[in-house]
Design a protein around this motif. Structure first.
Motif, PDB file in Angstrom:
ATOM      1  N   SER A  19       0.838  -1.194   0.000  1.00  0.00           N
ATOM      2  CA  SER A  19       0.000   0.000   0.000  1.00  0.00           C
ATOM      3  C   SER A  19       0.873   1.244   0.000  1.00  0.00           C
ATOM      4  N   PRO A  20       0.412   2.327  -0.650  1.00  0.00           N
ATOM      5  CA  PRO A  20       1.164   3.586  -0.597  1.00  0.00           C
ATOM      6  C   PRO A  20       0.934   4.333   0.713  1.00  0.00           C
ATOM      7  N   HIS A  21       0.066   3.809   1.557  1.00  0.00           N
ATOM      8  CA  HIS A  21      -0.263   4.470   2.812  1.00  0.00           C
ATOM      9  C   HIS A  21       0.501   3.837   3.971  1.00  0.00           C
ATOM     10  N   TYR A  22       0.727   4.611   5.017  1.00  0.00           N
ATOM     11  CA  TYR A  22       1.427   4.119   6.193  1.00  0.00           C
ATOM     12  C   TYR A  22       0.528   4.257   7.414  1.00  0.00           C
ATOM     13  N   LYS A  23       0.932   3.594   8.489  1.00  0.00           N
ATOM     14  CA  LYS A  23       0.236   3.708   9.768  1.00  0.00           C
ATOM     15  C   LYS A  23       1.265   3.987  10.860  1.00  0.00           C
ATOM     16  N   VAL A  24       0.832   4.686  11.880  1.00  0.00           N
ATOM     17  CA  VAL A  24       1.646   4.918  13.063  1.00  0.00           C
ATOM     18  C   VAL A  24       0.951   4.223  14.229  1.00  0.00           C
ATOM     19  N   VAL A  25       1.661   3.270  14.844  1.00  0.00           N
ATOM     20  CA  VAL A  25       1.101   2.435  15.901  1.00  0.00           C
ATOM     21  C   VAL A  25       1.670   2.899  17.237  1.00  0.00           C
ATOM     22  N   GLY A  81       4.523  -7.146   7.764  1.00  0.00           N
ATOM     23  CA  GLY A  81       3.198  -6.620   8.060  1.00  0.00           C
ATOM     24  C   GLY A  81       2.875  -6.488   9.530  1.00  0.00           C
ATOM     25  N   ALA A  82       3.890  -6.609  10.393  1.00  0.00           N
ATOM     26  CA  ALA A  82       3.623  -6.594  11.831  1.00  0.00           C
ATOM     27  C   ALA A  82       4.694  -5.795  12.568  1.00  0.00           C
ATOM     28  N   ILE A  83       4.318  -5.280  13.757  1.00  0.00           N
ATOM     29  CA  ILE A  83       5.258  -4.648  14.670  1.00  0.00           C
ATOM     30  C   ILE A  83       5.682  -5.698  15.696  1.00  0.00           C
ATOM     31  N   HIS A  84       7.001  -5.796  15.925  1.00  0.00           N
ATOM     32  CA  HIS A  84       7.536  -6.792  16.849  1.00  0.00           C
ATOM     33  C   HIS A  84       8.251  -6.086  17.997  1.00  0.00           C
ATOM     34  N   TRP A  85       7.967  -6.546  19.218  1.00  0.00           N
ATOM     35  CA  TRP A  85       8.633  -6.030  20.408  1.00  0.00           C
ATOM     36  C   TRP A  85       9.229  -7.195  21.196  1.00  0.00           C
ATOM     37  N   ILE A  86      10.346  -6.958  21.857  1.00  0.00           N
ATOM     38  CA  ILE A  86      10.929  -7.950  22.750  1.00  0.00           C
ATOM     39  C   ILE A  86      11.333  -7.262  24.054  1.00  0.00           C
ATOM     40  N   ASN A  87      11.560  -8.070  25.100  1.00  0.00           N
ATOM     41  CA  ASN A  87      12.059  -7.506  26.349  1.00  0.00           C
ATOM     42  C   ASN A  87      13.400  -8.135  26.693  1.00  0.00           C
ATOM     43  N   PRO A  88      14.097  -7.655  27.696  1.00  0.00           N
ATOM     44  CA  PRO A  88      15.450  -8.151  27.978  1.00  0.00           C
ATOM     45  C   PRO A  88      15.519  -9.621  28.366  1.00  0.00           C
ATOM     46  N   TYR A  89      14.379 -10.220  28.703  1.00  0.00           N
ATOM     47  CA  TYR A  89      14.415 -11.593  29.195  1.00  0.00           C
ATOM     48  C   TYR A  89      13.746 -12.595  28.268  1.00  0.00           C
ATOM     49  N   GLY A  90      13.588 -12.236  26.995  1.00  0.00           N
ATOM     50  CA  GLY A  90      13.155 -13.212  26.004  1.00  0.00           C
ATOM     51  C   GLY A  90      11.686 -13.224  25.662  1.00  0.00           C
ATOM     52  N   ALA A  91      10.852 -12.426  26.332  1.00  0.00           N
ATOM     53  CA  ALA A  91       9.440 -12.354  25.974  1.00  0.00           C
ATOM     54  C   ALA A  91       9.273 -11.514  24.710  1.00  0.00           C
ATOM     55  N   SER A  92       8.184 -11.744  23.970  1.00  0.00           N
ATOM     56  CA  SER A  92       7.987 -11.012  22.723  1.00  0.00           C
ATOM     57  C   SER A  92       6.501 -10.812  22.447  1.00  0.00           C
ATOM     58  N   LEU A  93       6.210  -9.784  21.651  1.00  0.00           N
ATOM     59  CA  LEU A  93       4.861  -9.504  21.176  1.00  0.00           C
ATOM     60  C   LEU A  93       4.942  -9.202  19.685  1.00  0.00           C
ATOM     61  N   CYS A  94       3.890  -9.585  18.947  1.00  0.00           N
ATOM     62  CA  CYS A  94       3.854  -9.358  17.504  1.00  0.00           C
ATOM     63  C   CYS A  94       2.450  -8.901  17.123  1.00  0.00           C
ATOM     64  N   LEU A  95       2.325  -7.655  16.683  1.00  0.00           N
ATOM     65  CA  LEU A  95       1.030  -7.078  16.325  1.00  0.00           C
ATOM     66  C   LEU A  95       0.874  -7.017  14.820  1.00  0.00           C
ATOM     67  N   ASP A  96      -0.089  -7.760  14.266  1.00  0.00           N
ATOM     68  CA  ASP A  96      -0.443  -7.687  12.851  1.00  0.00           C
ATOM     69  C   ASP A  96      -1.143  -6.354  12.623  1.00  0.00           C
ATOM     70  N   VAL A  97      -0.517  -5.458  11.862  1.00  0.00           N
ATOM     71  CA  VAL A  97      -1.021  -4.093  11.739  1.00  0.00           C
ATOM     72  C   VAL A  97      -2.315  -4.027  10.944  1.00  0.00           C
ATOM     73  N   ASP A  98      -2.442  -4.829   9.883  1.00  0.00           N
ATOM     74  CA  ASP A  98      -3.655  -4.784   9.063  1.00  0.00           C
ATOM     75  C   ASP A  98      -4.838  -5.446   9.763  1.00  0.00           C
ATOM     76  N   ARG A  99      -4.604  -6.616  10.354  1.00  0.00           N
ATOM     77  CA  ARG A  99      -5.693  -7.325  11.043  1.00  0.00           C
ATOM     78  C   ARG A  99      -5.933  -6.780  12.446  1.00  0.00           C
ATOM     79  N   GLU A 100      -4.973  -6.028  12.947  1.00  0.00           N
ATOM     80  CA  GLU A 100      -5.069  -5.428  14.275  1.00  0.00           C
ATOM     81  C   GLU A 100      -5.310  -6.479  15.350  1.00  0.00           C
ATOM     82  N   CYS A 101      -4.461  -7.490  15.314  1.00  0.00           N
ATOM     83  CA  CYS A 101      -4.506  -8.539  16.328  1.00  0.00           C
ATOM     84  C   CYS A 101      -3.090  -9.061  16.527  1.00  0.00           C
TER      85      CYS A 101
END
Length: 408
Positions: free
Chosen positions: A180-186, A233-253
């Protein structure tokens, strides 16, 4: 003569049609188009137009990073209390450095200067997510999406809650021109329900508006929301001890991510973490303490089935070539300590060209995964200064840079 007449007629037809001219120019690289804007006012207007920018962005949606934006002086974390004072240079990975005067304090953004400052939060496929540095008490932080190639920008006013601006723990840019030519800010915001409860706000460049995407979700208290990575297609976060989160930006889940491939019991001794994207690949690096020259670069499979060891690294040869990395004064009799940090993984389809980008005292260098060769990109130590006393760069000081005409 006939051929000349035909060529002349064809040239006139093309010159008289913006559609035909655009169809020809859209095949040119960005660097050429920037120069073509000087041909005439008509060419400048055409190339600067929103429609042409969208067309060019879509046609060149698989463009690779042009180089790295390098900040002369280490920048400050967005939560620091003193404004940064530094310029940027564009560092080419094949060697050579070119000054980027358009990025001097982002002077093309009104009100930005060496006093107020602008901090880059993220680089994503040619666009930069930035924020102003609020150097006075009560000053509202301003967020910008910037195209440094075209010097276009847009200021994003944070959404209002109960008449006041929302305060975010982390702000991330999601832009994939292949889709897509459009962007999102999460944006991640802590809620008042509990210390570990958060919500997601999303700004869409298509609607030019904010909205709450996820009203509530739980996350570990030490999740590093300031260092999200956009990939697949997703934003990924991690913490110093190995946990992680992954947010699908289009599906918003949230998606499931495999566990980070390190033993939890050894995490306390790890250092030099790198987590980032390069040319469509997500990489993760951990180095076990300051006394090792060997480590692995892990890569995530596109289907999220596992992390796998993409590269095995031994920078012993780098230490031999750059002995300033050795800090014997830290030695307590149990071996040498090696001073380096990982700034990036530059992944190429041609494995012979894939590189690890390192910061060693006073320098930025590359390490070739294939043959183990190292090369100096830039020496930023002042003349006569002991390189071993130079501060380390970090993830807030160097960013991927891609030329694009993508509108903001």
């Amino acid at each position: 003569m006939l051929a000349t007449a035909v060529e002349s007629t064809s040239a006139k037809i093309i010159a008289g049609s913006d559609d035909l001219l655009a169809e020809i120019l859209v095949r040119s690289p960005v660097s050429s188009l920037i120069r073509f804007k000087c041909v005439s006012k008509r060419w400048c207007s055409l190339i600067s137009g929103h429609h042409f920018s969208l067309l060019h962005t879509f046609r060149h949606r698989r463009s690779k990073p042009s180089g790295l934006l390098f900040r002369h002086k280490p920048s400050l974390h967005p939560d620091a209390t003193t404004a940064p004072e530094s310029d940027f240079e564009l560092v080419q990975l094949n060697g050579g450095v070119s000054t980027a005067p358009s990025l001097r304090y982002f002077s093309f953004i009104p009100g930005q200067s060496s006093v107020s400052g602008t901090i880059i939060l993220q680089s994503c496929n040619g666009l930069l997510l930035c924020c102003s540095f609020p150097f006075m008490a009560g000053t509202r932080r301003r967020y910008y999406v910037v195209n440094p190639t075209t010097q276009q920008y847009i200021e994003l006013d944070p959404p209002l809650e109960d008449g006041t601006s929302a305060i975010f723990l982390g702000v991330n840019l999601a832009f994939d021109p292949s889709k897509s030519p459009h962007y999102k800010v999460v944006c991640v915001q802590i809620t008042l329900r509990s210390l570990y409860n958060y919500r997601i706000w999303i700004y869409s460049s298509k609607t030019r508006s904010w909205r709450i995407s996820l009203e509530s979700f739980a996350a570990p208290f030490d999740m590093v929301f300031t260092e999200g990575v956009f990939w697949n297609g997703a934003i990924h976060w991690i913490n110093p001890y190995g946990a992680s989160l992954c947010l699908d930006v289009d599906r918003e889940c949230f998606r499931k991510m495999p566990e980070i491939p390190f033993h939890q019991s050894n995490l306390a001794g790890k250092s030099c973490r790198f987590f980032g994207e390069s040319n469509g690949h997500l990489h993760l690096v951990e180095v076990e303490g300051p006394q090792t020259t060997q480590f692995q670069v892990f890569e995530m499979k596109v289907d999220y089935s596992q992390w796998f060891a993409k590269y095995r690294v031994d920078i012993g040869g780098v230490v031999a070539a750059f002995p300033e990395m050795i800090h014997s004064y830290l030695d307590s009799g149990d071996g040498n300590y090696y001073d380096f940090s990982i700034l990036g993984v530059h992944h190429e389809d041609d494995e012979d060209e894939s590189l690890l980008v390192l910061n060693i005292p006073g320098k930025i260098i590359t390490y070739n995964f294939k043959n183990g060769n190292s090369k100096e990109l830039v020496d930023f130590a002042p003349a006569g200064k002991d390189k071993r006393l130079m501060p380390q760069l970090g993830c807030f000081d160097i960013y991927q840079y891609s030329e694009t005409l993508a509108p903001v």
